[in-house]
Design a protein around this motif. Structure first.
Motif, PDB file in Angstrom:
ATOM      1  N   SER A  64     129.192  77.955 131.623  1.00 43.11           N
ATOM      2  CA  SER A  64     129.318  77.097 130.463  1.00 43.11           C
ATOM      3  C   SER A  64     130.793  76.835 130.182  1.00 43.11           C
ATOM      4  CB  SER A  64     128.685  77.791 129.253  1.00 43.11           C
ATOM      5  OG  SER A  64     128.815  77.004 128.094  1.00 43.11           O
ATOM      6  N   GLY A  65     131.104  75.604 129.772  1.00 46.51           N
ATOM      7  CA  GLY A  65     132.492  75.258 129.494  1.00 46.51           C
ATOM      8  C   GLY A  65     133.225  74.641 130.658  1.00 46.51           C
ATOM      9  N   THR A  66     132.559  74.530 131.814  1.00 47.08           N
ATOM     10  CA  THR A  66     133.175  73.873 132.974  1.00 47.08           C
ATOM     11  C   THR A  66     133.046  72.358 132.815  1.00 47.08           C
ATOM     12  OG1 THR A  66     132.537  75.721 134.385  1.00 47.08           O
ATOM     13  CG2 THR A  66     133.153  73.680 135.491  1.00 47.08           C
ATOM     14  N   TYR A  67     134.133  71.645 133.050  1.00 46.79           N
ATOM     15  CA  TYR A  67     134.116  70.185 132.961  1.00 46.79           C
ATOM     16  C   TYR A  67     134.020  69.596 134.366  1.00 46.79           C
ATOM     17  CZ  TYR A  67     135.145  70.322 128.011  1.00 46.79           C
ATOM     18  OH  TYR A  67     135.052  70.539 126.657  1.00 46.79           O
ATOM     19  N   ILE A  68     132.894  68.928 134.633  1.00 53.13           N
ATOM     20  CA  ILE A  68     132.677  68.360 135.959  1.00 53.13           C
ATOM     21  C   ILE A  68     133.633  67.195 136.195  1.00 53.13           C
ATOM     22  CG2 ILE A  68     130.965  67.487 137.572  1.00 53.13           C
ATOM     23  CD1 ILE A  68     130.474  70.339 136.579  1.00 53.13           C
ATOM     24  N   ARG A  69     133.960  66.440 135.147  1.00 51.85           N
ATOM     25  CA  ARG A  69     134.965  65.380 135.280  1.00 51.85           C
ATOM     26  C   ARG A  69     136.306  65.948 135.736  1.00 51.85           C
ATOM     27  NH1 ARG A  69     134.871  62.518 129.585  1.00 51.85           N
ATOM     28  NH2 ARG A  69     134.442  64.684 129.013  1.00 51.85           N
ATOM     29  N   ALA A  70     136.642  67.126 135.205  1.00 55.02           N
ATOM     30  CA  ALA A  70     137.906  67.751 135.593  1.00 55.02           C
ATOM     31  C   ALA A  70     137.861  68.209 137.046  1.00 55.02           C
ATOM     32  CB  ALA A  70     138.225  68.929 134.675  1.00 55.02           C
ATOM     33  N   LEU A  71     136.699  68.650 137.518  1.00 55.31           N
ATOM     34  CA  LEU A  71     136.569  69.004 138.933  1.00 55.31           C
ATOM     35  C   LEU A  71     136.781  67.779 139.812  1.00 55.31           C
ATOM     36  CD1 LEU A  71     133.501  71.450 139.100  1.00 55.31           C
ATOM     37  CD2 LEU A  71     135.921  72.009 139.437  1.00 55.31           C
ATOM     38  N   ALA A  72     136.216  66.639 139.405  1.00 50.84           N
ATOM     39  CA  ALA A  72     136.416  65.397 140.169  1.00 50.84           C
ATOM     40  C   ALA A  72     137.886  65.023 140.196  1.00 50.84           C
ATOM     41  CB  ALA A  72     135.577  64.277 139.554  1.00 50.84           C
ATOM     42  N   ARG A  73     138.536  65.092 139.042  1.00 53.01           N
ATOM     43  CA  ARG A  73     139.971  64.799 138.954  1.00 53.01           C
ATOM     44  C   ARG A  73     140.780  65.724 139.856  1.00 53.01           C
ATOM     45  NH1 ARG A  73     141.805  67.194 133.699  1.00 53.01           N
ATOM     46  NH2 ARG A  73     141.774  69.039 135.070  1.00 53.01           N
ATOM     47  N   ASP A  74     140.485  67.024 139.776  1.00 53.64           N
ATOM     48  CA  ASP A  74     141.272  68.005 140.527  1.00 53.64           C
ATOM     49  C   ASP A  74     141.013  67.922 142.025  1.00 53.64           C
ATOM     50  OD1 ASP A  74     142.277  68.802 138.115  1.00 53.64           O
ATOM     51  OD2 ASP A  74     141.045  70.605 137.942  1.00 53.64           O
ATOM     52  N   LEU A  75     139.787  67.539 142.409  1.00 50.74           N
ATOM     53  CA  LEU A  75     139.503  67.352 143.833  1.00 50.74           C
ATOM     54  C   LEU A  75     140.330  66.193 144.370  1.00 50.74           C
ATOM     55  CD1 LEU A  75     137.792  68.206 146.292  1.00 50.74           C
ATOM     56  CD2 LEU A  75     136.076  66.531 145.549  1.00 50.74           C
ATOM     57  N   GLY A  76     140.371  65.086 143.631  1.00 46.98           N
ATOM     58  CA  GLY A  76     141.177  63.952 144.064  1.00 46.98           C
ATOM     59  C   GLY A  76     142.655  64.265 144.118  1.00 46.98           C
ATOM     60  N   THR A  77     143.145  65.040 143.143  1.00 49.85           N
ATOM     61  CA  THR A  77     144.560  65.432 143.128  1.00 49.85           C
ATOM     62  C   THR A  77     144.889  66.304 144.327  1.00 49.85           C
ATOM     63  OG1 THR A  77     144.652  65.305 140.714  1.00 49.85           O
ATOM     64  CG2 THR A  77     146.337  66.638 141.804  1.00 49.85           C
TER      65      THR A  77
END
Length: 305
Positions: A182-195
């Motif tokens: 809980s509290g994990t942001y999937i949008r942030a995972l997408a952002r960080d994968l691209g970075t």
């Protein structure tokens, strides 16, 4: 008053509050809440509490979750999803060509396990009393602190390399299934994968398929909710039994818990919370047991209490 837990399959385009409003109309009560928001561009499992069972929602919010998602590599956005404005120029074809299967596997592995994640700036996290997304929409620059989350599984299901044309840039679409705390942001995972891959990334699609032991396959859609109403509710006791240790309370124990009294439980191991369920199968309370003493954490009154 109706009481229980309801699993709803939220459609795209509605807010979680929209679903709560539909449930209030269908069930004839205003006492409806949800455990864990889903944004309008996301679909899937939304857990609702109704009547006295809303008191159980606090203990459902922190359950781990599973999401199915599509991540677009090749362009970052202001909101880390497809609703935001593009950030910078699209990734050049040579940069996308460098995103080999091996490079993708390595980047995904680095985002799996216990990680430190900076939430998306358009999250509901409060900054000095205001939601971060409100500050972003007002044109403010928002910087959130990294937080510890756990991505227990990040499974790539499909990779599609999409060539661009005169109007669109080339991209890579990655379908994935993600198990996380809980509290994990999937949008942030997408952002960080691209970075990590040097090409930028954002979320295009998101569906929540599991919350703790509850699966979206067991959820109802809004049409069925409108038709069948409170016949769809699961008793709070049935939900609590799937989540917590159980104390089968005697009539005297159930009465004492209803009055907020402590219980002598010398044989019960220390645990918190424990679901105290009476002889009729009703959830009386969630309790804490420490050193042989049971104390009420939250009670679940009957309609007349």
């Amino acid at each position: 008053m109706p009481s229980g837990i309801l699993l709803v399959d939220k459609p795209l385009g509605l807010t979680s509050h929209d679903v709560v409003a539909r449930a209030r109309r269908a069930l004839g009560t205003r006492k409806v809440g949800h455990a864990g928001t889903l944004d309008p561009p996301a679909s899937g499992l939304l857990t609702l509490g109704v009547g006295p069972s809303t008191r159980l929602l606090t203990y459902l919010v922190g359950l781990d979750k599973t999401y199915e998602t599509t991540i677009v590599l090749g362009r970052a956005t202001t909101t880390d999803d497809a609703e935001g404005e593009p950030l910078g120029e699209p990734a050049p074809a040579a940069a996308l060509d460098a995103v080999t299967d091996a490079a993708l596997t390595s980047a995904v592995a680095a985002l799996t396990g216990a990680i430190e994640q900076v939430p998306s700036a358009v999250s509901a996290i409060k900054v000095d009393g205001r939601r971060a997304y409100d500050r972003v929409r007002a044109g403010e620059q928002v910087e959130l602190q990294a937080r510890a989350v756990t991505v227990s599984a990040f499974d790539v299901l499909d990779v599609r390399r999409l060539p661009g044309d005169i109007d669109t840039a080339s991209t890579i679409e990655v379908d994935a299934r993600i198990d996380c705390s809980s509290g994990t942001y999937i949008r942030a995972l997408a952002r960080d994968l691209g970075t990590a891959l040097g090409v930028g990334g954002h979320l295009r699609a998101l569906r929540r398929t599991r919350v703790g032991p509850f699966d979206v396959r067991d959820a109802v859609d809004l049409e069925r909710l409108a038709a069948d109403g409170d016949a769809l509710l699961s008793p709070a006791a049935a939900i609590a039994e799937r989540l917590f240790p159980v104390l089968r309370a005697t009539d005297d124990e159930a009465r004492d818990l209803g009055h907020g009294k402590k219980l002598a439980l010398p044989e019960h191991p220390d645990a918190e919370p424990v679901a105290a369920i009476d002889a009729s199968g009703r959830l009386v309370a969630l309790i804490s047991v420490r050193r042989g003493v049971g104390r009420t954490l939250v009670g679940f009154p009957t309609d007349g209490e």
